[in-house]
Design a protein around this motif. Structure first.
Motif, PDB file in Angstrom:
ATOM      1  N   PHE A 198       0.739  -1.523  -0.011  1.00  0.00           N
ATOM      2  CA  PHE A 198       0.175  -0.150  -0.010  1.00  0.00           C
ATOM      3  C   PHE A 198       0.673   1.575   0.348  1.00  0.00           C
ATOM      4  O   PHE A 198       1.808   1.015   0.620  1.00  0.00           O
ATOM      5  CB  PHE A 198      -1.073   0.235   1.336  1.00  0.00           C
ATOM      6  CG  PHE A 198      -0.491   0.469   2.630  1.00  0.00           C
ATOM      7  CD1 PHE A 198      -0.070   1.119   3.068  1.00  0.00           C
ATOM      8  CD2 PHE A 198      -0.172  -0.869   3.239  1.00  0.00           C
ATOM      9  CE1 PHE A 198       0.307   2.213   4.043  1.00  0.00           C
ATOM     10  CE2 PHE A 198       1.006  -0.433   4.664  1.00  0.00           C
ATOM     11  CZ  PHE A 198       0.808   0.464   4.885  1.00  0.00           C
ATOM     12  N   LEU A 199       0.458   2.460  -0.483  1.00  0.00           N
ATOM     13  CA  LEU A 199       1.449   4.007  -0.351  1.00  0.00           C
ATOM     14  C   LEU A 199       0.185   5.119   0.226  1.00  0.00           C
ATOM     15  O   LEU A 199      -1.358   5.344   0.205  1.00  0.00           O
ATOM     16  CB  LEU A 199       1.301   3.991  -1.389  1.00  0.00           C
ATOM     17  CG  LEU A 199       0.986   5.550  -2.046  1.00  0.00           C
ATOM     18  CD1 LEU A 199       2.865   5.885  -1.560  1.00  0.00           C
ATOM     19  CD2 LEU A 199       1.358   6.019  -3.179  1.00  0.00           C
ATOM     20  N   ARG A 200       0.467   5.412   1.465  1.00  0.00           N
ATOM     21  CA  ARG A 200      -0.136   6.033   2.141  1.00  0.00           C
ATOM     22  C   ARG A 200       0.015   7.566   1.899  1.00  0.00           C
ATOM     23  O   ARG A 200       1.592   7.921   2.272  1.00  0.00           O
ATOM     24  CB  ARG A 200       0.109   5.703   3.353  1.00  0.00           C
ATOM     25  CG  ARG A 200      -1.167   7.110   4.433  1.00  0.00           C
ATOM     26  CD  ARG A 200      -1.390   6.348   5.860  1.00  0.00           C
ATOM     27  NE  ARG A 200      -1.875   7.379   7.124  1.00  0.00           N
ATOM     28  CZ  ARG A 200      -1.151   8.646   7.882  1.00  0.00           C
ATOM     29  NH1 ARG A 200      -0.141   9.132   7.018  1.00  0.00           N
ATOM     30  NH2 ARG A 200      -2.118   9.174   8.389  1.00  0.00           N
ATOM     31  N   ASP A 201      -0.453   8.399   1.419  1.00  0.00           N
ATOM     32  CA  ASP A 201       0.556   9.570   1.180  1.00  0.00           C
ATOM     33  C   ASP A 201       0.162  10.838   1.985  1.00  0.00           C
ATOM     34  O   ASP A 201      -0.282  10.426   3.445  1.00  0.00           O
ATOM     35  CB  ASP A 201      -0.553  10.336  -0.506  1.00  0.00           C
ATOM     36  CG  ASP A 201      -2.008  10.904  -0.113  1.00  0.00           C
ATOM     37  OD1 ASP A 201      -2.187  10.856   1.130  1.00  0.00           O
ATOM     38  OD2 ASP A 201      -2.495  10.570  -1.283  1.00  0.00           O
ATOM     39  N   GLU A 202       0.802  12.069   1.687  1.00  0.00           N
ATOM     40  CA  GLU A 202       0.959  12.655   3.550  1.00  0.00           C
ATOM     41  C   GLU A 202      -0.412  12.892   3.641  1.00  0.00           C
ATOM     42  O   GLU A 202      -0.280  13.842   4.631  1.00  0.00           O
ATOM     43  CB  GLU A 202       1.326  13.234   2.469  1.00  0.00           C
ATOM     44  CG  GLU A 202       1.025  15.012   1.572  1.00  0.00           C
ATOM     45  CD  GLU A 202       2.240  15.673   1.226  1.00  0.00           C
ATOM     46  OE1 GLU A 202       2.131  16.592   1.707  1.00  0.00           O
ATOM     47  OE2 GLU A 202       1.686  15.754  -0.321  1.00  0.00           O
ATOM     48  N   HIS A 203      -1.371  13.290   3.066  1.00  0.00           N
ATOM     49  CA  HIS A 203      -2.537  13.628   3.402  1.00  0.00           C
ATOM     50  C   HIS A 203      -3.516  12.597   4.225  1.00  0.00           C
ATOM     51  O   HIS A 203      -4.319  12.432   5.139  1.00  0.00           O
ATOM     52  CB  HIS A 203      -3.393  14.140   2.494  1.00  0.00           C
ATOM     53  CG  HIS A 203      -3.221  15.483   1.468  1.00  0.00           C
ATOM     54  ND1 HIS A 203      -2.986  16.265   1.896  1.00  0.00           N
ATOM     55  CD2 HIS A 203      -2.600  15.089   0.219  1.00  0.00           C
ATOM     56  CE1 HIS A 203      -1.987  17.205   1.574  1.00  0.00           C
ATOM     57  NE2 HIS A 203      -2.194  16.444  -0.280  1.00  0.00           N
ATOM     58  N   GLY A 204      -2.614  11.374   4.170  1.00  0.00           N
ATOM     59  CA  GLY A 204      -3.491  10.038   4.777  1.00  0.00           C
ATOM     60  C   GLY A 204      -4.218   9.257   3.617  1.00  0.00           C
ATOM     61  O   GLY A 204      -4.614   8.022   4.444  1.00  0.00           O
ATOM     62  N   GLN A 205      -4.106   9.290   2.306  1.00  0.00           N
ATOM     63  CA  GLN A 205      -5.167   8.740   1.931  1.00  0.00           C
ATOM     64  C   GLN A 205      -4.215   7.397   1.367  1.00  0.00           C
ATOM     65  O   GLN A 205      -3.363   7.348   1.070  1.00  0.00           O
ATOM     66  CB  GLN A 205      -5.670   9.482   0.997  1.00  0.00           C
ATOM     67  CG  GLN A 205      -6.076   8.656  -0.755  1.00  0.00           C
ATOM     68  CD  GLN A 205      -7.472   8.508  -0.241  1.00  0.00           C
ATOM     69  OE1 GLN A 205      -7.962   9.403   0.309  1.00  0.00           O
ATOM     70  NE2 GLN A 205      -7.874   7.560  -0.899  1.00  0.00           N
TER      71      GLN A 205
END
Length: 310
Positions: free
Chosen positions: A118-125
């Motif tokens: 998984f990838l969690r971006d800086e905004h939490g998505q």
């Protein structure tokens, strides 16, 4: 004089109730002069592993409590739990300077070898990360430019496992990537990369030598290496200065962390530990990982050449 951000966070650890113990450097020639700060992510955690650290000093990892493993982000003294929705377990493995996080999760009921990314971006998505036509994808690190390194495999972690390189910008909505590169080494895993992605490190199984070996990957060139005197070597990360860290197993089977810098290997051992594993290093030379104590409990650690201010 500029100091790394993490050097000021020991007091914040204490404020959170985390266990912080400073161990004085030793005098062994092969052991770098490091101070060790140990911690548990949450109270009553049965295991804590720090997998990665970025240039800001943000740490990602995993902890197990009540039989369930969760990912975590420790930033500015605040711990955030990360769980992939519907997963049986989650681990955060790498974080870049922007705060993008990659990791792995397992789905309840699947075979124990099955791991998804998984990838969690800086905004939490959170977005899944999948290599098409393969059962498992393990993202280990993400660079500042969005390059993801890790591995893929199918129903085994030997014959079908290969180190991979992909671009986060190529992820489709379903999490599949259109293009990716593979490491031409048997049973390989790419674990770390310099911020510009020019140097990748990892490990593979050398069938001729019958041992695990670390590697440096420059373009398409794989350069194997071993910690002198080790029975196996695995590289886990590399920083912008080219310092490589990882884990080696000695002739008696014990695990130790290592730092390879200026063409010299140094051992990392949390004093009193039964095993020490170094998994992440940032541009300031801060190393994170895990160690096993005499009761067989696993804790996280931060190793630094300078004492943290409290």
């Amino acid at each position: 004089m500029h100091r790394p951000k993490m050097l000021t966070t020991a007091a914040l650890f204490l404020a959170l109730g985390l266990t912080v113990i400073a161990h004085e450097p030793g005098n062994d020639e092969r052991r770098q002069d490091f101070y060790y700060y140990t911690f548990d992510a949450v109270p009553d955690a049965t295991a804590t592993t720090a997998w990665g650290i970025n240039s800001r000093g943000d740490i990602v990892g995993s902890y197990t409590k009540g039989g369930v493993t969760h990912g975590f982000l420790l930033s500015d003294g605040v711990l955030t739990t990360i769980d992939y929705e519907g997963a049986a377990s989650t681990e955060a493995r790498g974080i870049n300077a922007r705060g993008d996080i990659v990791g792995v999760y397992r789905i309840l009921g699947e075979p124990s070898l099955n791991v998804h990314g998984f990838l969690r971006d800086e905004h939490g998505q959170i977005t899944p990360v999948n290599v098409p036509d393969h059962t498992n994808t393990l993202p280990q690190r993400i660079t500042n430019s969005g390059v993801i390194v890790g591995c893929r495999h199918d129903a085994d972690t030997m014959a079908t496992m290969r180190g991979i390189v992909m671009d986060a910008h190529d992820l489709r909505e379903d999490g599949d990537v259109d293009e990716y590169g593979e490491t031409d080494a048997y049973a390989s895993m790419s674990n770390g990369a310099t911020p510009d992605g020019q140097l990748i490190v990892g490990f593979f199984t050398d069938m001729m030598a019958n041992r695990g070996r670390g590697y440096l990957l420059y373009g398409d060139t794989v350069i194997p290496f071993d910690v002198p005197g080790s029975a196996s070597t695995a590289a886990w990360d590399v920083n912008a200065r080219g310092e490589v860290i990882g884990v080696y197993r000695d002739a008696t089977g014990l695990q130790h962390g290592f730092v390879w810098s200026d063409l010299r290997f140094r051992t990392l051992d949390v004093p009193g530990a039964m095993a020490t594993r170094a998994f992440g290093i940032n541009s300031h030379g801060l190393v994170v990982g895990s160690y096993t104590d005499t009761t067989n409990k696993v804790h996280g650690f931060i190793a630094t050449r300078n004492r943290m201010r409290q």
